[in-house]
Design a protein around this motif. Structure first.
Motif, short mmCIF file in Angstrom:
data_model
loop_
_atom_site.label_atom_id
_atom_site.label_comp_id
_atom_site.label_asym_id
_atom_site.label_seq_id
_atom_site.Cartn_x
_atom_site.Cartn_y
_atom_site.Cartn_z
N ALA A 61 0.83 -1.21 0.00
CA ALA A 61 0.00 0.00 0.00
C ALA A 61 0.86 1.26 0.00
O ALA A 61 0.64 2.20 0.76
CB ALA A 61 -0.94 -0.01 1.20
N PHE B 283 -3.09 -5.66 0.45
CA PHE B 283 -2.40 -6.26 1.60
C PHE B 283 -1.09 -5.52 1.84
O PHE B 283 -0.26 -5.43 0.94
CB PHE B 283 -2.15 -7.75 1.35
N GLY C 242 4.24 3.33 2.38
CA GLY C 242 5.55 2.79 1.99
C GLY C 242 6.66 3.74 2.38
O GLY C 242 6.85 4.04 3.56
N ASP D 245 8.50 -2.61 -3.42
CA ASP D 245 9.75 -2.15 -4.04
C ASP D 245 10.28 -3.28 -4.92
O ASP D 245 9.87 -4.44 -4.78
CB ASP D 245 10.76 -1.79 -2.94
N THR E 175 20.23 7.81 1.64
CA THR E 175 20.42 9.10 2.30
C THR E 175 20.37 8.92 3.82
O THR E 175 19.83 7.92 4.30
CB THR E 175 19.31 10.09 1.85
N MET F 18 7.17 10.04 -6.76
CA MET F 18 5.77 9.77 -6.45
C MET F 18 4.96 9.71 -7.73
O MET F 18 4.08 8.88 -7.88
CB MET F 18 5.22 10.92 -5.60
C1 LIG Z 1 14.11 9.75 1.65
C2 LIG Z 1 13.25 9.78 0.42
C3 LIG Z 1 13.06 10.98 -0.24
C4 LIG Z 1 12.24 11.03 -1.37
N1 LIG Z 1 11.97 12.22 -1.93
C5 LIG Z 1 11.05 12.30 -2.91
C6 LIG Z 1 10.60 13.57 -3.37
O1 LIG Z 1 11.01 14.62 -2.86
N2 LIG Z 1 9.71 13.59 -4.40
C7 LIG Z 1 9.23 12.45 -4.98
O2 LIG Z 1 8.42 12.52 -5.90
N3 LIG Z 1 9.62 11.24 -4.54
C8 LIG Z 1 10.50 11.14 -3.50
N4 LIG Z 1 10.87 9.93 -3.02
C9 LIG Z 1 10.45 8.73 -3.76
C10 LIG Z 1 9.02 8.29 -3.49
O3 LIG Z 1 8.76 8.32 -2.10
C11 LIG Z 1 8.86 6.88 -4.05
O4 LIG Z 1 9.21 6.89 -5.43
C12 LIG Z 1 7.45 6.35 -3.94
O5 LIG Z 1 6.91 6.61 -2.68
C13 LIG Z 1 7.47 4.85 -4.22
O6 LIG Z 1 6.18 4.33 -4.04
P1 LIG Z 1 5.87 2.80 -4.36
O7 LIG Z 1 4.42 2.60 -4.08
O8 LIG Z 1 6.39 2.47 -5.70
O9 LIG Z 1 6.77 1.93 -3.35
P2 LIG Z 1 6.86 1.90 -1.76
O10 LIG Z 1 6.58 3.24 -1.20
O11 LIG Z 1 8.17 1.28 -1.45
O12 LIG Z 1 5.67 0.92 -1.31
C14 LIG Z 1 5.79 -0.47 -1.31
C15 LIG Z 1 4.91 -1.03 -0.20
O13 LIG Z 1 4.93 -2.46 -0.27
C16 LIG Z 1 4.90 -2.96 1.06
N5 LIG Z 1 5.39 -4.35 1.05
C17 LIG Z 1 6.64 -4.80 0.84
N6 LIG Z 1 6.68 -6.14 0.92
C18 LIG Z 1 5.41 -6.56 1.18
C19 LIG Z 1 4.81 -7.84 1.37
N7 LIG Z 1 5.52 -8.97 1.30
N8 LIG Z 1 3.48 -7.90 1.63
C20 LIG Z 1 2.73 -6.76 1.70
N9 LIG Z 1 3.27 -5.51 1.53
C21 LIG Z 1 4.57 -5.41 1.27
C22 LIG Z 1 5.83 -1.99 1.80
O14 LIG Z 1 5.64 -2.09 3.20
C23 LIG Z 1 5.41 -0.66 1.20
O15 LIG Z 1 4.35 -0.07 1.95
C24 LIG Z 1 11.66 9.83 -1.88
C25 LIG Z 1 11.86 8.63 -1.23
C26 LIG Z 1 12.62 8.60 -0.07
C27 LIG Z 1 12.76 7.31 0.68
#
Ligand SMILES: Cc1cc2nc3c(=O)[nH]c(=O)nc-3n(C[C@H](O)[C@H](O)[C@H](O)COP(=O)(O)OP(=O)(O)OC[C@H]3O[C@@H](n4cnc5c(N)ncnc54)[C@H](O)[C@@H]3O)c2cc1C
Length: 423
Positions: free
Chosen positions: A11, A32, A40, A250, A271, A399
């Motif tokens: 999520a 889930f 995340g 991820d 970072t 994002m």
């Molecule tokens: C320090 C930092 C600074 C950032 N700065 C910026 C910014 O300024 N601007 C910007 O646009 N982006 C920024 N980003 C990037 C942005 O946050 C990410 O690109 C984006 O949030 C990724 O979203 P996602 O849904 O792809 O993955 P994620 O956010 O990694 O979500 C994946 C989810 O899957 C869940 N998961 C993993 N394994 C399982 C499992 N087996 N069962 C159920 N759930 C599971 C995890 O718990 C997590 O909630 C930054 C990221 C970080 C960490």
């Protein structure tokens, strides 16, 4: 065994946007999430009345996917000024976005690390990003951001004092080996909107998305332990049957869960972020302060409570310090000593009175992306029968890239399921 049309693993914003799109397509969805909250990598901790985002991050209001899904007013967004302060040659210099503040841009010509030619080149750089659509920018000839910057003939001092530390903080990549496509896309987003912070911290963004799901559609503290065709096994032993599955974790986790090592990003950018509270902020404007000195471990600093007062308390401001160069050789205590020592050069004695709140170390913050191939709806296919991928690493790290991947994959699944039904 419980049944649903589509089961989503994760999520983060990719999984949540996929769920919302599937709802719009009138499909049943179950999400889930392994941890105890949505979001995340976008999380916020409340510590002693301060809002600490897990790693400094900003929300760019120009992101088209965010405009599609979010209610900005309800987020109570407040923004940074369009510009930055550079700590260069032991002094602070403010530089403003030449597009947003054409008159202030003249100041750029007066700072010791740039001249009139650079002020015009900076404006031309912004114009380049402004004139093209996102799709065109993401399809331009690709090279490293570092190589691309060299083509603009800025004087070296401007690159080192301003452009490099700014984008190092954005990409979390101090070599600027990240794709030039990402550079121009983000430049466009910075100059066409604002870098902002929500009233309740960055986590308010995924929470607003999740609030549109029914409680029975979202399962927190529920890790998926096994994925098979049309079947998930959960950490509590339960099994879920689904017509399609979206793995929105991820990339490293997706590769492990599906036993597909080739889909994992080759490496990640990391970072370390330190938060402090202070009675008096070290700067007065809601601007980012960049390390333009060319040495040291601090990349940038800002005062989030000057942007959105909710980040601080009535009495104290919140200071956020970002480091990007590798500091694995330093434990948290040693890092704190080094960072404070360095910042005493920037802000003199007042640093002594800053109280350390917390340090976040995030080694896998962003997938490293020397090349980008933005997702095209027509090319989205299941990676294994009925199993699809979503997440920033499948598109481009941000994002916006994550949200878009969720939406596009969900639309493809709706189409694929409709085709199966019609057969
Ligand atoms: C320090 C930092 C600074 C950032 N700065 C910026 C910014 O300024 N601007 C910007 O646009 N982006 C920024 N980003 C990037 C942005 O946050 C990410 O690109 C984006 O949030 C990724 O979203 P996602 O849904 O792809 O993955 P994620 O956010 O990694 O979500 C994946 C989810 O899957 C869940 N998961 C993993 N394994 C399982 C499992 N087996 N069962 C159920 N759930 C599971 C995890 O718990 C997590 O909630 C930054 C990221 C970080 C960490």
């Amino acid at each position: 065994m419980q049944q649903t049309d589509v089961a989503i693993v994760g999520a983060g914003v990719a999984g949540l946007c996929a769920a919302l799109q599937l709802q719009e397509e009138n499909l049943q969805v179950q999400v889930f999430e392994a941890s105890d909250a949505v979001g995340g990598r976008i999380k916020t901790d409340k510590v002693d009345g301060f809002l600490l985002d897990r790693g400094f991050q900003v929300f760019l209001t120009a992101y088209p996917e965010a405009q599609r899904w979010l209610n900005y007013e309800a987020l109570g967004l407040k923004h940074f000024d369009a510009g930055a302060i550079s700590y260069y040659d032991e002094k602070m210099y403010s530089v403003y976005d030449p597009y947003r503040h054409p008159w202030q841009a003249l100041r750029t010509a007066l700072v010791p690390f740039a001249g009139l030619k650079d002020a015009f080149a900076l404006r031309a750089l912004h114009q380049h990003a402004h004139a093209k659509s996102i799709a065109k920018l993401l399809a331009e000839t690709e090279m490293s951001s570092d190589a691309w910057l060299r083509k603009w003939n800025f004087r070296k001092s401007l690159v080192y004092a301003l452009i490099k530390p700014f984008f190092t903080g954005v990409f979390l990549d101090h070599e600027l080996a990240t794709s030039s496509r990402m550079f121009t896309f983000l430049l466009k987003m910075f100059s066409e909107g604002y870098a902002s912070l929500p009233e309740q911290g960055m986590q308010a963004i995924p929470e607003q998305l999740a609030s549109r799901l029914q409680p029975q559609e979202l399962h927190l503290n529920t890790a998926v332990t096994k994925i098979e065709k049309n079947k998930l096994t959960l950490s509590n032993g339960e099994r879920i049957q689904a017509r399609a599955i979206i793995v929105a974790t991820d990339g490293t986790t997706a590769a492990r869960l599906l036993n597909l090592p080739q889909i994992a990003p080759q490496r990640h950018n990391g970072t370390r972020c330190l938060y402090f509270s202070a009675e008096k902020p070290p700067i007065e404007q809601p601007l980012l302060v960049l390390n333009g000195s060319g040495n040291g471990i601090v990349n940038s600093l800002c005062v989030p409570s000057l942007v959105n007062p909710n980040y601080g308390t009535e009495e104290r401001d919140l200071i956020s310090v970002t480091t990007v160069v590798p500091t694995d050789h330093l434990n948290d205590e040693q890092l704190l000593v080094e960072v404070k020592k360095e910042l005493r050069h920037w802000f003199k004695k007042e640093v002594r009175f800053w109280d350390h709140l917390r340090t976040y170390t995030i080694p896998d913050a962003l997938p490293f992306c020397p090349t980008i191939n933005p997702l095209q709806k027509e090319q989205i296919k299941p990676v294994l029968p009925s199993i699809y991928l979503a997440g920033d690493y499948t598109n481009y790290p941000s994002m916006n890239g994550a949200m878009e991947s969720g939406r596009l994959v969900a639309t493809t699944i709706a189409w694929d399921l409709a085709l199966k039904r019609d057969k």
